[in-house]
Design a protein around this motif. Structure first.
Motif, PDB file in Angstrom:
ATOM      1  N   MET A 150       0.833  -1.208   0.000  1.00  0.00           N
ATOM      2  CA  MET A 150       0.000   0.000   0.000  1.00  0.00           C
ATOM      3  C   MET A 150       0.867   1.257   0.000  1.00  0.00           C
ATOM      4  O   MET A 150       0.577   2.227  -0.708  1.00  0.00           O
ATOM      5  CB  MET A 150      -0.920   0.001   1.211  1.00  0.00           C
ATOM      6  N   ARG A 151       1.945   1.244   0.766  1.00  0.00           N
ATOM      7  CA  ARG A 151       2.835   2.423   0.790  1.00  0.00           C
ATOM      8  C   ARG A 151       3.468   2.634  -0.580  1.00  0.00           C
ATOM      9  O   ARG A 151       3.636   3.769  -1.024  1.00  0.00           O
ATOM     10  CB  ARG A 151       3.907   2.242   1.860  1.00  0.00           C
ATOM     11  N   ALA A 152       3.824   1.529  -1.240  1.00  0.00           N
ATOM     12  CA  ALA A 152       4.377   1.658  -2.596  1.00  0.00           C
ATOM     13  C   ALA A 152       3.329   2.234  -3.540  1.00  0.00           C
ATOM     14  O   ALA A 152       3.644   3.037  -4.428  1.00  0.00           O
ATOM     15  CB  ALA A 152       4.861   0.300  -3.092  1.00  0.00           C
ATOM     16  N   ALA A 153       2.052   1.856  -3.323  1.00  0.00           N
ATOM     17  CA  ALA A 153       0.978   2.397  -4.168  1.00  0.00           C
ATOM     18  C   ALA A 153       0.772   3.884  -3.881  1.00  0.00           C
ATOM     19  O   ALA A 153       0.437   4.656  -4.785  1.00  0.00           O
ATOM     20  CB  ALA A 153      -0.321   1.619  -3.944  1.00  0.00           C
ATOM     21  N   ILE A 154       0.959   4.289  -2.630  1.00  0.00           N
ATOM     22  CA  ILE A 154       0.890   5.727  -2.315  1.00  0.00           C
ATOM     23  C   ILE A 154       1.974   6.448  -3.122  1.00  0.00           C
ATOM     24  O   ILE A 154       1.714   7.471  -3.768  1.00  0.00           O
ATOM     25  CB  ILE A 154       1.077   5.991  -0.798  1.00  0.00           C
ATOM     26  N   ASN A 155       3.179   5.898  -3.117  1.00  0.00           N
ATOM     27  CA  ASN A 155       4.262   6.522  -3.892  1.00  0.00           C
ATOM     28  C   ASN A 155       3.922   6.576  -5.380  1.00  0.00           C
ATOM     29  O   ASN A 155       4.245   7.543  -6.072  1.00  0.00           O
ATOM     30  CB  ASN A 155       5.578   5.780  -3.661  1.00  0.00           C
ATOM     31  N   CYS A 156       3.264   5.525  -5.853  1.00  0.00           N
ATOM     32  CA  CYS A 156       2.844   5.492  -7.264  1.00  0.00           C
ATOM     33  C   CYS A 156       1.875   6.638  -7.563  1.00  0.00           C
ATOM     34  O   CYS A 156       2.007   7.335  -8.578  1.00  0.00           O
ATOM     35  CB  CYS A 156       2.200   4.143  -7.564  1.00  0.00           C
ATOM     36  N   ALA A 157       0.926   6.851  -6.664  1.00  0.00           N
ATOM     37  CA  ALA A 157      -0.053   7.931  -6.871  1.00  0.00           C
ATOM     38  C   ALA A 157       0.641   9.292  -6.848  1.00  0.00           C
ATOM     39  O   ALA A 157       0.322  10.178  -7.648  1.00  0.00           O
ATOM     40  CB  ALA A 157      -1.142   7.865  -5.803  1.00  0.00           C
ATOM     41  N   LEU A 158       1.580   9.449  -5.926  1.00  0.00           N
ATOM     42  CA  LEU A 158       2.292  10.734  -5.824  1.00  0.00           C
ATOM     43  C   LEU A 158       3.123  10.972  -7.081  1.00  0.00           C
ATOM     44  O   LEU A 158       3.181  12.092  -7.602  1.00  0.00           O
ATOM     45  CB  LEU A 158       3.181  10.764  -4.572  1.00  0.00           C
ATOM     46  N   ALA A 159       3.770   9.915  -7.579  1.00  0.00           N
ATOM     47  CA  ALA A 159       4.549  10.032  -8.824  1.00  0.00           C
ATOM     48  C   ALA A 159       3.623  10.359  -9.989  1.00  0.00           C
ATOM     49  O   ALA A 159       3.945  11.189 -10.844  1.00  0.00           O
ATOM     50  CB  ALA A 159       5.310   8.733  -9.088  1.00  0.00           C
ATOM     51  N   ASN A 160       2.462   9.712  -9.998  1.00  0.00           N
ATOM     52  CA  ASN A 160       1.511   9.935 -11.090  1.00  0.00           C
ATOM     53  C   ASN A 160       1.050  11.387 -11.125  1.00  0.00           C
ATOM     54  O   ASN A 160       1.042  12.028 -12.173  1.00  0.00           O
ATOM     55  CB  ASN A 160       0.313   8.988 -10.920  1.00  0.00           C
ATOM     56  N   ARG A 161       0.661  11.912  -9.970  1.00  0.00           N
ATOM     57  CA  ARG A 161       0.198  13.309  -9.951  1.00  0.00           C
ATOM     58  C   ARG A 161       1.356  14.262 -10.269  1.00  0.00           C
ATOM     59  O   ARG A 161       1.144  15.331 -10.844  1.00  0.00           O
ATOM     60  CB  ARG A 161      -0.460  13.641  -8.594  1.00  0.00           C
ATOM     61  N   GLN A 162       2.586  13.856  -9.925  1.00  0.00           N
ATOM     62  CA  GLN A 162       3.743  14.692 -10.250  1.00  0.00           C
ATOM     63  C   GLN A 162       3.963  14.738 -11.769  1.00  0.00           C
ATOM     64  O   GLN A 162       4.246  15.794 -12.335  1.00  0.00           O
ATOM     65  CB  GLN A 162       4.991  14.139  -9.539  1.00  0.00           C
ATOM     66  N   ILE A 163       3.818  13.598 -12.424  1.00  0.00           N
ATOM     67  CA  ILE A 163       4.001  13.566 -13.887  1.00  0.00           C
ATOM     68  C   ILE A 163       2.891  14.376 -14.565  1.00  0.00           C
ATOM     69  O   ILE A 163       3.149  15.134 -15.504  1.00  0.00           O
ATOM     70  CB  ILE A 163       4.006  12.104 -14.400  1.00  0.00           C
ATOM     71  N   LEU A 164       1.660  14.246 -14.066  1.00  0.00           N
ATOM     72  CA  LEU A 164       0.559  15.034 -14.634  1.00  0.00           C
ATOM     73  C   LEU A 164       0.813  16.534 -14.445  1.00  0.00           C
ATOM     74  O   LEU A 164       0.482  17.348 -15.312  1.00  0.00           O
ATOM     75  CB  LEU A 164      -0.772  14.620 -13.991  1.00  0.00           C
ATOM     76  N   THR A 165       1.419  16.883 -13.330  1.00  0.00           N
ATOM     77  CA  THR A 165       1.793  18.286 -13.082  1.00  0.00           C
ATOM     78  C   THR A 165       2.761  18.758 -14.155  1.00  0.00           C
ATOM     79  O   THR A 165       2.631  19.854 -14.699  1.00  0.00           O
ATOM     80  CB  THR A 165       2.445  18.411 -11.688  1.00  0.00           C
ATOM     81  N   HIS A 166       3.741  17.915 -14.428  1.00  0.00           N
ATOM     82  CA  HIS A 166       4.740  18.243 -15.460  1.00  0.00           C
ATOM     83  C   HIS A 166       4.058  18.466 -16.816  1.00  0.00           C
ATOM     84  O   HIS A 166       4.377  19.427 -17.532  1.00  0.00           O
ATOM     85  CB  HIS A 166       5.767  17.109 -15.537  1.00  0.00           C
TER      86      HIS A 166
END
Lengths: 476, 140
Positions: free
Chosen positions: A285-301
């Motif tokens: 689950m913590r790895a999935a949290i990191n995945c979501a944070l990375a995903n929103r970061q890429i969308l920000t880019h």
């Protein structure tokens, strides 16, 4: 569940007293009107959560609570591992770490007007959204594990953002204790093409206007000015989180009895935090949290690249990124004693009050920005965490409007094209690949987000800072 | 519902899928069609390609959840939309063939992705008239 069991204990706070197998009471934060419209299933589910081992203080339901899987959506519950406390996949949800991030633009909404159609088209073209959409990033197995350990920090390291983004992301963009090794090959396969995608359903990227400020001091600290344009992104951990949720729910439902846990509802599937099953899920689950944070970061880019091309004056600076489907280890003072608890927030936003050490120094005095998503036709809100909220519901608030009509009923009632046209008349541009999807997400299918926020404000779970109105909505 | 068929049923935030038919297998096939119809109208999907899935579970209702989740996984990773299913069940084991075609934005209107099949309103049962019905809520 008969209504008489619900006692009003405050203007916007209700309680189901502890009884039977309940270990603690259940508390619901809502106005009398919201309570009148509340599904009985929410009360039943909140009471069921109160039966789980190791629960501390109470099982909570936020003002936007609705019928979920085991836990109500809008449910909050904290468990103490030293008292046999559990971790529940149902208490986190399928879309692990689904959340909202809001970016300031530094320009007035008026400056966008002339470019609005162009901006909408360019965002729609650049942001992969809807069924079957794929991102441009394909990860090797090694990259995948690095992303799962590194979160938004990994994405920034790849050039998809700046260091300042991380200080404005919950957990500084990366939660510790991620265990990519606990994630199945299927879950990783499902994520391979989905980095930097919005998904579908209620996910979106919106350009919004700050319509009103309610708290000048907090607005100043957050960099919000009336009339300014902001960008908000709502999405989660995509296929990876969905697959982890699916697999964990099954495993926990089938093994709960072997841990001596009697489940009042199979979907409350859980495992002791201290168990091997529990630890594996926590790592995944913590790895999935990191995945979501990375995903929103890429969308920000991606959003930044569009603004740079069309409105180069806009500087997209991250205000904050906060998730609303998580379980986090946090220290809370209960009856005068600090305790390390596992706080589940399922469709509930963390709302840390002023002075909390987890907040970045420049926000610490004010409290955490609490980002509440609306629908494509209604307001979104920015609130601030309060000291009272920390003691009332472990620093938690609502997460959105919450549905009032099913997708099926919404599709019967509205046509996607007509919804888009009527929003256009109100000056809101919607871009979506699916008219059906738009009909299912029609603003009328949701509860009144303003009423939900008003209840959270009055209950002091989090207080109003600013109301945002949509200008452009890229619908997932 | 006639002898064999599928339907969606209401659930607060999501959608319920239900399939009924003269046999257990038929009810699973219809439930999977109901699942496919959450994403796109199966009437618009041609059965051009086929994939195979297999699963095993300690109970029939869990087998339904596993089967639907296997289809959800295939939809997510293969980019296929599905129109027809053939299921065989042998005790705790299920084998199925799903037929469909790649999602084509020009020809298909897809509404929403499905995240997972849940145990909410989960039921696999034989009715008094002998027909089988299989159902659960799917998270979208």
């Amino acid at each position: 569940m008969p209504e008489r069991r619900l006692n009003r204990i405050g203007e916007d706070e209700w309680e189901i007293a502890q009884e039977g197998a309940m270990r603690v009471p259940a508390r619901i934060f809502a106005s009398a009107d919201l309570i009148a419209g509340l599904d009985d299933k929410v009360l039943e589910q909140a009471a069921n959560v109160a039966m789980l081992p190791g629960i501390v203080e109470a099982s909570y339901a936020m003002p936007d609570a609705h019928w979920g899987y085991g836990f109500p959506i809008g449910g909050v519950a904290a468990f103490d591992p030293e008292e046999g406390g559990v971790i529940s996949a149902g208490g986190v949800g399928f879309d692990i770490s689904c959340g909202v991030r809001t970016l300031l633009t530094g320009i007035g909404a008026g400056a966008i007007t002339a470019q609005r159609e162009r901006l909408a088209d360019a965002l729609f073209q650049r942001i992969p959204a809807g069924v079957g959409s794929h991102g441009e990033i394909s990860l090797t197995p090694k990259d995948m594990d690095a992303m799962l350990r590194g979160g938004a920090a990994w994405a920034v390291g790849r050039g998809w953002g700046v260091a300042a983004d991380l200080t404005r992301t919950e957990d500084y963009g990366c939660v510790a204790g991620a265990g990519p090794e606990f994630i199945s090959a299927k879950a990783k396969e499902r994520q391979k093409g989905e980095m930097g995608t919005l998904g579908s359903g209620n996910h979106y990227l919106e350009v919004q206007r700050v319509a009103a400020i309610f708290d000048e001091d907090a607005a100043r600290a957050y960099g919000l000015k009336a009339g300014d344009a902001v960008v908000s992104i709502h999405c989660g951990s995509r296929g990876l989180g969905h697959q982890i949720g699916t697999e964990a729910l099954r495993e926990m439902a089938l093994t709960a009895a072997s841990h001596g846990i009697a489940l009042p509802d199979r979907e409350l599937a859980c495992a002791p935090i201290a168990s091997e099953t529990g630890q594996r899920y926590l790592g995944a689950m913590r790895a999935a949290i990191n995945c979501a944070l990375a995903n929103r970061q890429i969308l920000t880019h991606l959003a930044r690249s569009v603004f740079a091309a069309i409105l180069p004056r806009a500087q997209l600076k991250l205000l904050y990124d906060v998730s609303h489907n998580t379980c986090k280890e946090e220290t809370h003072t209960v009856a005068g004693r600090p305790r390390a608890l596992y706080v589940h927030r399922k469709g509930a936003t963390r709302a840390l009050g002023p002075g909390h050490p987890a907040l970045p120094p420049d926000l610490r005095a004010v409290g955490q920005p609490v980002l509440i998503g609306g629908t494509m036709g209604t307001s979104s809100w920015i609130l601030r965490g309060t000291a009272e909220g920390m003691t009332r519901a472990f620093g938690s608030a609502c997460h959105g409007a919450g549905r009032s009509l099913s997708r099926h009923a919404a599709r019967q009632r509205w046509q996607g094209r007509a919804v888009i046209d009527s929003l256009a008349e109100r000056g809101i541009i919607v871009r979506s690949r699916s008219a059906k999807g738009v009909a299912e997400e029609a603003p009328g299918a949701y509860k009144d987000v303003d009423a939900v926020v008003a209840a959270a404000h009055r209950a002091r779970l989090a207080t109003k800072v600013a109301r945002l109105e949509p200008l452009i909505c890229i619908k997932g | 519902m006639t002898t064999r068929g599928w339907e969606h049923f209401e659930h607060g935030a999501d959608i319920g899928v239900r399939g009924c038919g003269p046999t257990l297998e038929a009810s699973f096939e219809e439930a999977a069609t109901a699942l496919a119809a959450v994403v796109a109208d199966p009437g618009t999907v041609r059965p051009l390609q086929s994939i195979a899935v297999a699963c095993e579970a300690p109970a029939l209702d869990i087998l339904l959840v596993d089967f639907l989740n296997a289809i959800i996984y295939e939809m997510a990773t293969s980019g296929l939309l599905f129109a027809a299913f053939h299921v065989t069940i042998d005790g705790a084991r299920l084998r199925a063939e799903a037929k469909g075609e790649p999602f084509d934005a020009g020809r298909h209107e897809a509404a929403v992705e499905v995240k997972g099949a849940t145990m909410t309103a989960l039921k696999v049962e034989q009715l008094a008239d002998g027909r089988w019905c299989a159902q659960c809520v799917v998270d979208v």
